[in-house]
Scaffold this motif. Structure first.
Motif: not given
Length: 64
Positions: A28-30, A47-48, A63-64
């Motif tokens: 999940v990216y913001r 990532t969030t 996760e990045a």
């Protein structure tokens, strides 16, 4: 794409399926957009976590 603000994505969900012997992945990216001037903008992604996309037992959360 999960959320749009002013026509731009702000929350992106990606699910990646792999063949046998590898566990599927998701993330999940913001996305943040900052207008620098009239002709250029800066996009930042991180990532969030989000309640619409909880961590699943059958996938590895990236996760990045």
């Amino acid at each position: 794409m999960a959320e749009l603000v002013d026509g731009y994505p702000t929350l992106i969900y990606i699910s990646i399926g792999f063949p046998m012997l590898m566990t599927d992945r998701d993330l999940v990216y913001r996305v943040y957009k900052k207008q620098l001037d009239e002709s250029s903008a800066l996009l930042m992604m991180t990532t969030t976590e989000h309640p619409k996309f909880p961590v699943r037992e059958d996938r590895v959360r990236l996760e990045a």
